[in-house]
Design an enzyme around this catalytic site. Structure first.
Site, PDB file in Angstrom:
ATOM      1  N   ILE A  58      -0.261  -2.003   7.680  1.00 44.25           N
ATOM      2  CA  ILE A  58      -1.255  -1.889   8.765  1.00 44.25           C
ATOM      3  C   ILE A  58      -2.613  -1.730   8.090  1.00 44.25           C
ATOM      4  O   ILE A  58      -2.862  -0.723   7.427  1.00 44.25           O
ATOM      5  CB  ILE A  58      -1.030  -0.668   9.699  1.00 44.25           C
ATOM      6  N   ASP A  59      -3.452  -2.724   8.205  1.00 44.05           N
ATOM      7  CA  ASP A  59      -4.831  -2.560   7.762  1.00 44.05           C
ATOM      8  C   ASP A  59      -5.608  -2.100   8.989  1.00 44.05           C
ATOM      9  O   ASP A  59      -5.572  -2.762  10.031  1.00 44.05           O
ATOM     10  CB  ASP A  59      -5.397  -3.864   7.204  1.00 44.05           C
ATOM     11  N   ASP A  89      -5.953  -4.707   0.915  1.00 37.51           N
ATOM     12  CA  ASP A  89      -6.899  -4.906   2.020  1.00 37.51           C
ATOM     13  C   ASP A  89      -7.347  -6.369   2.094  1.00 37.51           C
ATOM     14  O   ASP A  89      -7.716  -6.842   3.173  1.00 37.51           O
ATOM     15  CB  ASP A  89      -8.168  -4.052   1.825  1.00 37.51           C
ATOM     16  N   ASP A 123      -0.436  -5.255   3.045  1.00 37.85           N
ATOM     17  CA  ASP A 123      -0.968  -4.105   3.785  1.00 37.85           C
ATOM     18  C   ASP A 123      -0.240  -4.068   5.123  1.00 37.85           C
ATOM     19  O   ASP A 123      -0.469  -4.907   5.994  1.00 37.85           O
ATOM     20  CB  ASP A 123      -2.487  -4.230   3.985  1.00 37.85           C
ATOM     21  N   GLU A 160       0.832  -1.212   0.000  1.00 40.53           N
ATOM     22  CA  GLU A 160       0.000   0.000   0.000  1.00 40.53           C
ATOM     23  C   GLU A 160       0.860   1.253   0.000  1.00 40.53           C
ATOM     24  O   GLU A 160       0.576   2.201  -0.731  1.00 40.53           O
ATOM     25  CB  GLU A 160      -0.938   0.046   1.214  1.00 40.53           C
ATOM     26  N   THR A 216      -5.393   1.482   9.778  1.00 43.71           N
ATOM     27  CA  THR A 216      -4.463   2.516  10.254  1.00 43.71           C
ATOM     28  C   THR A 216      -5.134   3.508  11.203  1.00 43.71           C
ATOM     29  O   THR A 216      -4.522   3.940  12.191  1.00 43.71           O
ATOM     30  CB  THR A 216      -3.891   3.278   9.041  1.00 43.71           C
TER      31      THR A 216
END
Ligand code: IPD
Ligand code: CA
Ligand code: CA
Ligand code: CA
Length: 289
Positions: A92-93, A224, A90, A73, A95
């Site tokens: 940090i999905d 995601d 990702d 990402e 955030t």
């Protein structure tokens, strides 16, 4: 660098798990520290930890598979773009949750082989300040889905009136977002509840774990969903677009369910999604690298 034939799935999964866990270590070290935040849009934020987690994840992938391609990402596409393998990351999905120390965020690492999701690892953060912990979801195609090494299955509930559901709303507050607000109302009215936690990868794992019956959202990005999709399917779940078409991680709408509930949910979603299409809203595949 030459790609040497089809890669064994258990080895790919081991690398994906090591990569996701290294990202999670970076997050664990930062979770009680002040955040360094940059705004991407009016309400869309990113933290320094997102970037550091992605770097840690990519270090493991690049070392294990230097001839594969990677899509992250924060960093975009890198590596050998001719490869049949695309790692989708990702860092940090969820955030926004991470920035507020609100639980429900994760690291997600998935692998696509010629566009098909074959490997997924999602490390979910649980708890909250003074009580942080993690659990690790893993799956490779044909091998079943696991949470901390224990086999997991989706629920078997076929009735919307007995269901607990979860959805999400992205940063683009356009027609699809408004349409999902309507769906949120309609399904809250007929189900036992619709949650909105804020991390799509976590939502997919919760369906895989059988603690919610379905999740859906418009305009998710491949990072995601790639890791979580493999986990969901291997746990026995079903995936289509919100108008019932075959799903790919590049689709602009996603319905992920336990399976039995899928037809009832499509009855709510299909007309709304078709109305969006009639209004000229583009629901074709996007973010195809
Ligand atoms: C977001 C989360 C959220 C979803 C958004 C995503 P990020 O990802 O998955 O649940 O509703 O559409 O963009 O930005 O936290 O990685
Ligand atoms: Ca983001
Ligand atoms: Ca995300
Ligand atoms: Ca993210």
């Amino acid at each position: 660098l030459a790609t040497s034939g089809p890669e064994p799935l258990p080895e790919l999964l081991r690398a994906a798990t090591a990569a996701a866990q290294d990202g999670a270590k970076v997050i664990s070290a930062a979770v009680d520290q002040p955040r360094k935040i940059t705004m991407k849009g009016a309400t869309d934020l990113v933290t320094e930890t997102d970037r550091l987690s992605e770097e840690a994840v990519l270090r493991v992938i690049n070392k294990a598979y230097p001839d594969h391609a990677v899509l992250g990402e924060e960093g975009g596409v890198s590596g050998n773009t001719q490869s049949e393998y695309l790692w989708v990351v990702d860092p940090i999905d969820g955030t926004t949750n991470f920035a507020h120390s609100y639980p429900s965020f994760a690291v997600s690492v998935g692998v696509l082989h010629r566009g098909t999701p074959i490997v997924g690892c999602v490390v979910e953060f649980l708890g909250g300040p003074h009580a942080w912990g993690t659990r690790t979801f893993t799956a490779h195609k044909g091998g079943g889905a696991f949470c901390n090494g224990h086999p997991i299955r989706t629920s078997t509930n076929p009735e919307v009136t007995r269901s607990l559901l979860v959805t999400g709303f992205g940063y683009d507050h356009g027609p699809a977002w408004r349409s999902n607000m309507e769906l949120f109302k309609e399904l809250t009215d007929v189900s036992q509840g619709v949650r909105r936690l804020g991390a799509a990868a976590v939502d997919l794992c919760h369906v895989a774990l059988g603690i919610v019956d379905a999740t859906w959202e418009y305009q998710l990005k491949p990072w995601d969903v790639t890791g979580g999709c493999v986990i969901l399917l291997e746990a026995g779940g079903r995936l289509t677009t919100m108008d019932g078409q075959p799903y790919s991680v590049f689709s602009r709408s996603m319905l992920a369910s336990n399976g039995p509930l899928h037809p009832q949910l499509l009855q709510y979603m299909q007309p709304k999604t078709e109305a969006l299409l009639r209004q000229g809203f583009d629901l074709s595949e996007w973010y195809v690298p």
